[in-house]
Design an enzyme around this catalytic site. Structure first.
Site, mmCIF file in Angstrom:
data_model
loop_
_atom_site.group_PDB
_atom_site.id
_atom_site.type_symbol
_atom_site.label_atom_id
_atom_site.label_comp_id
_atom_site.label_asym_id
_atom_site.label_seq_id
_atom_site.Cartn_x
_atom_site.Cartn_y
_atom_site.Cartn_z
ATOM 1 N N LYS A 22 -8.438 4.993 -11.297
ATOM 2 C CA LYS A 22 -9.028 4.484 -10.255
ATOM 3 C C LYS A 22 -8.084 4.426 -9.033
ATOM 4 O O LYS A 22 -8.405 4.783 -7.971
ATOM 5 C CB LYS A 22 -9.721 3.258 -10.346
ATOM 6 C CG LYS A 22 -10.032 2.320 -9.027
ATOM 7 C CD LYS A 22 -10.652 1.009 -9.196
ATOM 8 C CE LYS A 22 -9.486 -0.145 -9.328
ATOM 9 N NZ LYS A 22 -9.037 -0.513 -7.982
ATOM 10 N N ARG A 102 -10.216 -3.243 -0.322
ATOM 11 C CA ARG A 102 -9.003 -3.251 0.375
ATOM 12 C C ARG A 102 -8.248 -2.115 0.569
ATOM 13 O O ARG A 102 -7.943 -1.794 1.526
ATOM 14 C CB ARG A 102 -7.855 -4.300 -0.583
ATOM 15 C CG ARG A 102 -7.117 -5.049 0.218
ATOM 16 C CD ARG A 102 -6.168 -5.581 -0.714
ATOM 17 N NE ARG A 102 -4.914 -5.211 -0.320
ATOM 18 C CZ ARG A 102 -4.014 -5.593 0.790
ATOM 19 N NH1 ARG A 102 -4.555 -6.595 1.516
ATOM 20 N NH2 ARG A 102 -2.949 -5.078 1.044
ATOM 21 N N CYS A 126 -8.498 -12.012 -0.014
ATOM 22 C CA CYS A 126 -8.626 -11.222 -1.175
ATOM 23 C C CYS A 126 -8.380 -12.448 -2.289
ATOM 24 O O CYS A 126 -7.759 -13.418 -2.287
ATOM 25 C CB CYS A 126 -8.003 -10.182 -1.504
ATOM 26 S SG CYS A 126 -7.744 -9.614 -2.931
ATOM 27 N N LYS A 171 9.988 -4.538 0.377
ATOM 28 C CA LYS A 171 9.410 -5.265 -1.036
ATOM 29 C C LYS A 171 8.791 -3.824 -1.412
ATOM 30 O O LYS A 171 8.009 -3.228 -0.634
ATOM 31 C CB LYS A 171 8.499 -6.385 -0.748
ATOM 32 C CG LYS A 171 7.903 -6.854 -2.163
ATOM 33 C CD LYS A 171 6.883 -7.977 -1.972
ATOM 34 C CE LYS A 171 6.424 -8.602 -2.895
ATOM 35 N NZ LYS A 171 5.665 -9.702 -2.941
ATOM 36 N N VAL A 172 8.908 -3.449 -2.698
ATOM 37 C CA VAL A 172 7.880 -2.279 -3.316
ATOM 38 C C VAL A 172 6.491 -2.626 -2.976
ATOM 39 O O VAL A 172 5.935 -3.592 -3.447
ATOM 40 C CB VAL A 172 8.065 -2.427 -4.652
ATOM 41 C CG1 VAL A 172 7.350 -1.239 -5.263
ATOM 42 C CG2 VAL A 172 9.780 -1.861 -5.078
ATOM 43 N N VAL A 174 2.913 -0.474 -3.263
ATOM 44 C CA VAL A 174 1.897 0.861 -3.438
ATOM 45 C C VAL A 174 1.357 1.301 -2.365
ATOM 46 O O VAL A 174 1.486 2.181 -2.078
ATOM 47 C CB VAL A 174 1.068 0.539 -4.597
ATOM 48 C CG1 VAL A 174 0.186 1.823 -4.943
ATOM 49 C CG2 VAL A 174 1.976 0.033 -5.851
HETATM 50 C C1 UD1 Z 1 -1.884 -1.784 -5.615
HETATM 51 C C2 UD1 Z 1 -2.933 -1.552 -6.504
HETATM 52 C C3 UD1 Z 1 -3.424 -2.912 -7.129
HETATM 53 C C4 UD1 Z 1 -1.770 -3.283 -8.069
HETATM 54 C C5 UD1 Z 1 -0.987 -3.314 -6.862
HETATM 55 C C6 UD1 Z 1 0.505 -3.610 -7.558
HETATM 56 C C7 UD1 Z 1 -4.524 0.144 -5.831
HETATM 57 C C8 UD1 Z 1 -6.022 0.399 -5.162
HETATM 58 N N1 UD1 Z 1 -4.260 -1.024 -6.090
HETATM 59 O O1 UD1 Z 1 -2.538 -2.497 -4.686
HETATM 60 O O2 UD1 Z 1 -4.139 -2.740 -8.445
HETATM 61 O O3 UD1 Z 1 -2.282 -4.712 -8.701
HETATM 62 O O4 UD1 Z 1 -0.927 -2.052 -6.409
HETATM 63 O O5 UD1 Z 1 0.600 -2.700 -8.490
HETATM 64 O O6 UD1 Z 1 -4.078 1.165 -6.195
HETATM 65 N N2 UD1 Z 1 2.673 -6.931 0.337
HETATM 66 C C9 UD1 Z 1 3.146 -7.577 1.516
HETATM 67 N N3 UD1 Z 1 2.681 -6.789 2.839
HETATM 68 C C10 UD1 Z 1 2.097 -5.603 2.722
HETATM 69 C C11 UD1 Z 1 1.753 -5.085 1.579
HETATM 70 C C12 UD1 Z 1 2.053 -5.660 0.392
HETATM 71 O O7 UD1 Z 1 3.423 -8.612 1.740
HETATM 72 O O8 UD1 Z 1 1.810 -4.946 3.782
HETATM 73 C C13 UD1 Z 1 2.979 -7.492 -1.082
HETATM 74 C C14 UD1 Z 1 1.514 -7.762 -1.543
HETATM 75 O O9 UD1 Z 1 0.986 -9.178 -1.150
HETATM 76 C C15 UD1 Z 1 2.127 -8.056 -3.192
HETATM 77 C C16 UD1 Z 1 3.148 -7.024 -2.925
HETATM 78 O O10 UD1 Z 1 3.341 -6.750 -1.691
HETATM 79 O O11 UD1 Z 1 2.727 -9.169 -3.275
HETATM 80 C C17 UD1 Z 1 2.758 -5.820 -3.759
HETATM 81 O O12 UD1 Z 1 1.401 -5.250 -3.272
HETATM 82 P P1 UD1 Z 1 1.196 -3.848 -3.071
HETATM 83 O O13 UD1 Z 1 2.020 -2.821 -3.983
HETATM 84 O O14 UD1 Z 1 1.014 -3.147 -1.615
HETATM 85 O O15 UD1 Z 1 -0.224 -3.677 -3.747
HETATM 86 P P2 UD1 Z 1 -1.839 -2.897 -3.442
HETATM 87 O O16 UD1 Z 1 -1.108 -1.498 -2.936
HETATM 88 O O17 UD1 Z 1 -2.405 -3.453 -2.424
#
Ligand code: UD1
Length: 431
Positions: A22, A102, A126, A171-172, A174
């Site tokens: 997914k 999202r 969320c 921060k890492v 995705v």
């Molecule tokens: C993706 C996955 C989700 C998974 C997550 C972490 C999809 C559709 N979803 O979510 O299933 O749990 O990766 O492996 O692929 N953050 C910020 N600011 C931002 C972006 C992120 O603070 O602009 C923080 C988030 O709150 C979190 C961390 O960074 O604490 C990681 O989030 P992120 O890797 O971006 O998650 P998603 O891409 O939303």
């Protein structure tokens, strides 16, 4: 609303076909916005989230066509879908759609890259923490976009197109890395992405973009280099197998005991989770056809885990592993470092008799010899499947309510488990 009824106690034995991921499929579908030519995606999972994103993309002018089966295709083979964004007819992604999923916020980068403008609703709250999008916005600003927030919408423009730049994530992330890749692919000049996510789904997107003509190196490492090209073309790409679905069924097999072949799974995509399972007493082996997980007789041992970005233990398997630990012979500590507030399954697991105490970002799980079936409520996608895993080993009947969360990310879950001997059935409203 559908529910799932599980009667615990059955051993699992058989074959579970693993679907396309997914979390890879969604950004790949979104990448179709980058080209007027056709992007064909193979091994697509049949999921509610995919159907919803099809609708969202359709709103921007993307047509999709599901190809019929071919001779030799088995009953569980993923779908082959053709995406064609010949003309983008709307650069706005409205609140009504983005708030439901999202990941649809990620349309921002390709719309901006191709059309020079985009207006995308903020995703809103969320269930698993605040999950802001600030890193995604800063990434696009580093590529020359002008971004304002107006009435809950991110309004972005890049009149002359995006230009290459340096993106250094604090921060890492995705979604941030997907955004950076899609923005940089057609930017003028070169982009360096630092502290990039190394998740296999990021690598899958990079490979697809490369098949479309993008020039990317370093995907799968923390530094990715992108040389911008003027346009991208159509391509054919097969979605990688779902490592979260793989890990989920691996934990189900370890929980219920038995011998299950996860067909099409790749162990290299979830080494840390499989290592944790082995330490917990399961036998895991890579075979030509997939990954085999067995547990016979050996008790479940307590194992401490801490979620981390790839290649660490995935946050999306944290709830499932906690379910397994509720039956371990001893105390385990599960620490969540990616999302705050991702422990909503704890109180539902407690309804089945689990003993779990929260201390900040750590759950302390005191394993019990037996759980007891009960009515429980699914709260989010991964949390809900942890209840299914716990129920497989609980005495008596468990009814999981609100299973629409499961349908978002697990294809034919009850069918796949039932084929291995589990007593699982879907009960429709009024049933
Ligand atoms: C993706 C996955 C989700 C998974 C997550 C972490 C999809 C559709 N979803 O979510 O299933 O749990 O990766 O492996 O692929 N953050 C910020 N600011 C931002 C972006 C992120 O603070 O602009 C923080 C988030 O709150 C979190 C961390 O960074 O604490 C990681 O989030 P992120 O890797 O971006 O998650 P998603 O891409 O939303």
């Amino acid at each position: 609303m559908d529910r799932i009824r599980i009667v615990g106690g059955a051993r699992l034995a058989g074959v579970i076909p693993i679907s396309g991921a997914k979390n890879a499929a969604l950004p790949l579908m979104i990448a179709s916005l980058l080209t007027p030519e056709t992007l064909t995606l193979e091994n697509m999972p049949r999921l509610a989230d995919v159907r919803l994103l099809n609708r969202i993309l359709g709103n921007h002018g993307v047509d999709h066509a599901v190809e019929g089966k071919r001779p030799g295709d088995g009953p569980h083979v993923g779908e082959r879908v053709h995406y064609s964004a010949r003309r983008i007819v709307d650069t706005t992604a409205p609140y009504e759609l983005v708030s439901k999923m999202r990941a649809s916020f990620w349309v921002l980068a390709p719309l901006l890259a191709r059309m020079g403008q985009a207006r995308v609703s903020l995703p809103g709250g969320c269930a698993i923490g605040t999950r802001p999008v600030d890193f995604l916005i800063t990434a696009l600003e580093s590529l020359g976009a002008r971004i304002d927030i107006e009435s809950g919408y991110v309004v972005a423009s890049a009149r002359e197109g995006l230009r290459g730049g340096l993106i250094d994530f604090p921060k890492v992330t995705v979604g941030g890395t997907h955004t950076a890749l899609m923005g940089a692919a057609m930017a003028r000049g070169d982009t360096t992405i630092r502290n990039a996510a190394c998740e296999p789904e990021v690598v899958d997107l990079a490979h697809c973009l490369m098949a479309m003509g993008a020039k990317i190196s370093g995907a799968g490492t923390p530094t990715i280099e992108v040389q911008g090209v003027t346009s991208l073309h159509g391509a054919r790409h097969s979605v990688l197998p779902d490592r979260i679905e793989t890990g989920t069924y691996a934990m189900a097999a370890a929980m219920a005991g038995g011998d299950v072949l996860l067909q099409g799974a790749r162990a290299d995509l979830l080494r840390s989770a499989l290592d944790a399972l082995e330490r917990a007493g399961a036998q895991v082996s890579s075979e030509a056809e997939g990954v085999r997980v067995r547990r016979d007789g050996c008790p479940i041992r307590p194992v401490d885990v801490r979620t981390d970005p790839f290649p660490g233990f995935p946050t999306d398997l944290q709830a499932q592993f906690m379910a397994l630990m509720t039956r371990a012979e001893g105390v385990s500590r599960i620490t969540e470092t990616i999302f705050e507030n991702r422990f909503m399954h704890v109180q539902e697991l407690a309804r089945l008799g689990a003993r779990i105490r929260l201390e900040g970002d750590t759950a302390i799980v005191e394993g019990r010899p037996q759980l007891k079936g009960a009515p429980v409520m699914a709260t989010d996608l991964r949390a809900s499947v942890s209840l299914v895993i716990a129920a497989l080993a609980a005495e008596g009947e468990t009814m999981v309510h609100r299973v629409y969360h499961l349908d978002r990310g697990f294809e034919r879950l009850e069918e796949k488990l039932r084929a291995c001997g589990a007593q699982v059935e879907r009960v429709s409203e009024g049933g």
